[in-house]
Design an enzyme around this catalytic site. Structure first.
Site, mmCIF file in Angstrom:
data_model
loop_
_atom_site.group_PDB
_atom_site.id
_atom_site.type_symbol
_atom_site.label_atom_id
_atom_site.label_comp_id
_atom_site.label_asym_id
_atom_site.label_seq_id
_atom_site.Cartn_x
_atom_site.Cartn_y
_atom_site.Cartn_z
ATOM 1 N N ARG A 198 0.912 -5.087 -5.241
ATOM 2 C CA ARG A 198 0.943 -6.139 -4.318
ATOM 3 C C ARG A 198 1.358 -7.450 -5.269
ATOM 4 O O ARG A 198 0.446 -7.906 -6.024
ATOM 5 C CB ARG A 198 -0.258 -6.344 -3.557
ATOM 6 C CG ARG A 198 -0.468 -5.296 -2.737
ATOM 7 C CD ARG A 198 -1.612 -5.817 -1.685
ATOM 8 N NE ARG A 198 -2.213 -4.320 -0.885
ATOM 9 C CZ ARG A 198 -1.507 -4.139 -0.095
ATOM 10 N NH1 ARG A 198 -0.579 -4.370 0.541
ATOM 11 N NH2 ARG A 198 -2.304 -2.886 0.563
ATOM 12 N N ASP A 216 -0.290 1.980 8.439
ATOM 13 C CA ASP A 216 -0.833 1.066 9.401
ATOM 14 C C ASP A 216 -0.224 1.375 10.911
ATOM 15 O O ASP A 216 -0.483 0.935 11.800
ATOM 16 C CB ASP A 216 -0.930 -0.429 9.147
ATOM 17 C CG ASP A 216 -2.131 -0.639 8.251
ATOM 18 O OD1 ASP A 216 -3.061 0.314 7.758
ATOM 19 O OD2 ASP A 216 -2.143 -1.761 7.745
ATOM 20 N N ARG A 261 -5.452 -2.787 8.821
ATOM 21 C CA ARG A 261 -5.752 -4.165 8.628
ATOM 22 C C ARG A 261 -5.725 -5.218 9.772
ATOM 23 O O ARG A 261 -6.549 -5.811 10.132
ATOM 24 C CB ARG A 261 -4.850 -4.926 7.379
ATOM 25 C CG ARG A 261 -5.668 -6.138 6.836
ATOM 26 C CD ARG A 261 -4.280 -6.904 5.961
ATOM 27 N NE ARG A 261 -3.355 -5.855 5.642
ATOM 28 C CZ ARG A 261 -3.148 -5.567 4.317
ATOM 29 N NH1 ARG A 261 -3.694 -6.125 3.382
ATOM 30 N NH2 ARG A 261 -1.772 -5.066 4.213
ATOM 31 N N GLY A 321 0.815 -1.302 -0.089
ATOM 32 C CA GLY A 321 -0.171 0.092 -0.037
ATOM 33 C C GLY A 321 0.898 1.224 0.081
ATOM 34 O O GLY A 321 1.903 1.325 0.778
ATOM 35 N N ASP A 351 4.931 -5.017 6.031
ATOM 36 C CA ASP A 351 5.481 -6.416 6.449
ATOM 37 C C ASP A 351 5.533 -7.473 5.260
ATOM 38 O O ASP A 351 6.415 -7.980 5.048
ATOM 39 C CB ASP A 351 4.883 -6.892 7.618
ATOM 40 C CG ASP A 351 3.494 -6.939 7.410
ATOM 41 O OD1 ASP A 351 2.680 -6.546 6.339
ATOM 42 O OD2 ASP A 351 2.603 -7.614 8.419
ATOM 43 N N THR A 365 4.131 2.579 5.765
ATOM 44 C CA THR A 365 2.781 1.682 5.695
ATOM 45 C C THR A 365 1.766 2.625 6.652
ATOM 46 O O THR A 365 2.222 3.073 7.692
ATOM 47 C CB THR A 365 2.797 0.487 6.059
ATOM 48 O OG1 THR A 365 1.204 0.384 6.517
ATOM 49 C CG2 THR A 365 3.348 0.193 7.341
ATOM 50 N N ASP A 384 2.349 -0.601 12.086
ATOM 51 C CA ASP A 384 2.446 -1.846 12.648
ATOM 52 C C ASP A 384 3.668 -2.662 12.409
ATOM 53 O O ASP A 384 3.686 -3.797 12.279
ATOM 54 C CB ASP A 384 1.189 -2.556 12.106
ATOM 55 C CG ASP A 384 1.141 -2.849 10.577
ATOM 56 O OD1 ASP A 384 2.054 -2.168 9.944
ATOM 57 O OD2 ASP A 384 0.582 -3.659 10.295
HETATM 58 O O1 F6P Z 1 -1.427 -1.743 4.874
HETATM 59 C C1 F6P Z 1 -2.196 -0.191 4.312
HETATM 60 C C2 F6P Z 1 -3.491 -0.668 4.198
HETATM 61 O O2 F6P Z 1 -4.026 0.808 3.729
HETATM 62 C C3 F6P Z 1 -4.640 -1.046 5.287
HETATM 63 O O3 F6P Z 1 -4.813 -0.535 6.233
HETATM 64 C C4 F6P Z 1 -5.650 -1.869 4.326
HETATM 65 O O4 F6P Z 1 -6.107 -2.574 5.070
HETATM 66 C C5 F6P Z 1 -4.849 -2.107 3.124
HETATM 67 O O5 F6P Z 1 -3.854 -1.381 2.995
HETATM 68 C C6 F6P Z 1 -5.871 -2.039 1.702
HETATM 69 O O6 F6P Z 1 -5.239 -2.428 0.691
HETATM 70 P P1 F6P Z 1 -5.687 -2.132 -0.731
HETATM 71 O O7 F6P Z 1 -5.467 -0.834 -1.034
HETATM 72 O O8 F6P Z 1 -4.708 -3.217 -1.736
HETATM 73 O O9 F6P Z 1 -7.086 -2.493 -0.943
#
Ligand code: F6P
Length: 328
Positions: A75, A132, A176, A14, A106, A130, A134
């Site tokens: 990803r 998050d 997440r 992300g 991660d 990120t 985390d």
């Molecule tokens: O890891 C960052 C994040 O924004 C999380 O908070 C969320 O769950 C996820 O990415 C969403 O990912 P995507 O944009 O691939 O749907």
């Protein structure tokens, strides 16, 4: 290890505000030290597709203020396979690249560590990026501060309308597996309740406290739900509460991806610059399989192995206590 001459930089997973200042710092620190720099487009996918380009000082002009990532991100499932990693290695070697800076979370680090164990002649340094927040080994990750400020701005606006109508709002924020944004935004906006993956909250207790709030003359209430909360979706939680709490009109808002965009805050610009600078210097010093992070306002290296396996990343105790008592 032989002397470093050419490094590549990529962003993966992300996107997060602060990635661009970090890319800028990586490029300019490397060039300053006589290294050549290659930008990899779309994360690990770009390594596999050989989608890379030579970067110079002007490649990163005027990007400090930009959200997203100029290198784009993805990803990438194929990088998890042996064939994908071998292709990536072949493309890096063909360009004479001997170091790789990866900016991400991660998932990004898991890929980087596997790759580096398989092909140790390419040095790998990770930068925690990120929203998050985390990752073990860094008190803050790139993008967390900006995202939290974005959430605060949105919730303040929702509070205005909630108050005007005497409504109860359930607001879902990103994270997440992490309640970091929810907790900080919740305390900053005076949310009546904050539901986090890190702490079990019984719906019955939530109902009792919302009823008490109404009895104590609260005209509006806001419940923030981190997306990783164990109760499932925010709509299910709102439905369960609606059956019992009759005094409020109930609404649900999911803030979604707007939390990931926007110009990086001062904090994220500085953090991105510091971590990018540190990542290149660590690599020049011969380090590999490490993550650069911020601890007590100092740059600290943590092995990728430890950053990934150490699950003791905790939300601050005092914030957790505060959330129980400040919104009475
Ligand atoms: O890891 C960052 C994040 O924004 C999380 O908070 C969320 O769950 C996820 O990415 C969403 O990912 P995507 O944009 O691939 O749907």
């Amino acid at each position: 290890m032989q002397k470093l001459s050419k490094i590549a930089v990529l962003t993966s997973g992300g996107d997060a505000p602060g990635m661009n200042p970090c890319i800028r710092a990586v490029v300019r620190t490397a060039l300053y030290n006589g290294l050549q720099v290659v930008g990899v487009r779309q994360g690990y996918q770009g390594l596999i597709d050989n989608n890379m380009y030579d970067m110079n000082n002007r490649s990163v002009s005027n990007i400090l203020n930009l959200g997203g990532t100029i290198l784009k991100t993805a990803r990438c499932l194929p990088f998890r396979t042996e064939e994908g990693m071998e292709l990536a290695y072949k493309n890096l070697k063909a360009r004479g690249i001997d170091g790789l800076v990866v900016i991400g979370g991660d998932g990004t680090f898991t890929g980087a560590l596997r790759f580096s164990k398989k092909f140790p002649d390419i040095a790998v340094i990770g930068v925690p990026g990120t929203i998050d927040n985390d990752l073990y080994g860094s008190t803050y990750t790139l993008g967390f501060d900006t995202a939290t400020n974005t959430v605060i701005e949105a919730i303040d606006k929702i509070r205005d309308t909630a108050d005007a109508h005497d409504r109860l709002f359930f607001i879902e924020v990103m994270g997440r597996d992490s309640g970091a944004i929810a907790l900080r935004a919740g305390i900053s906006c005076g949310a009546e309740a904050i539901l986090l993956p890190e702490k079990e909250t019984a719906i019955e207790e939530l109902i009792v406290s919302l009823k008490a709030g109404h009895y104590n003359k609260k005209s509006s209430s806001i419940v923030i739900v981190a997306e990783g909360d164990k109760h499932g979706g925010v709509y299910d939680i709102a439905k369960a509460v609606e059956k019992e709490v009759k005094n409020y009109d109930i609404k649900v808002t999911i803030l979604g991806h707007l939390q990931r965009g926007g110009s990086p805050s001062s904090f994220d610009r500085i953090l991105g610059s510091r971590l990018g600078f540190a990542a290149v210097n660590a690599m020049i010093a011969g380090k590999t399989q490490q993550m650069v992070g911020l601890q007590a306002n100092n740059i600290v290296l943590t092995s990728l192995e430890e950053a990934l396996n150490q699950h003791e990343f905790k939300l601050e105790e005092d914030l957790m206590q505060m959330m129980e008592i400040l919104s009475i």
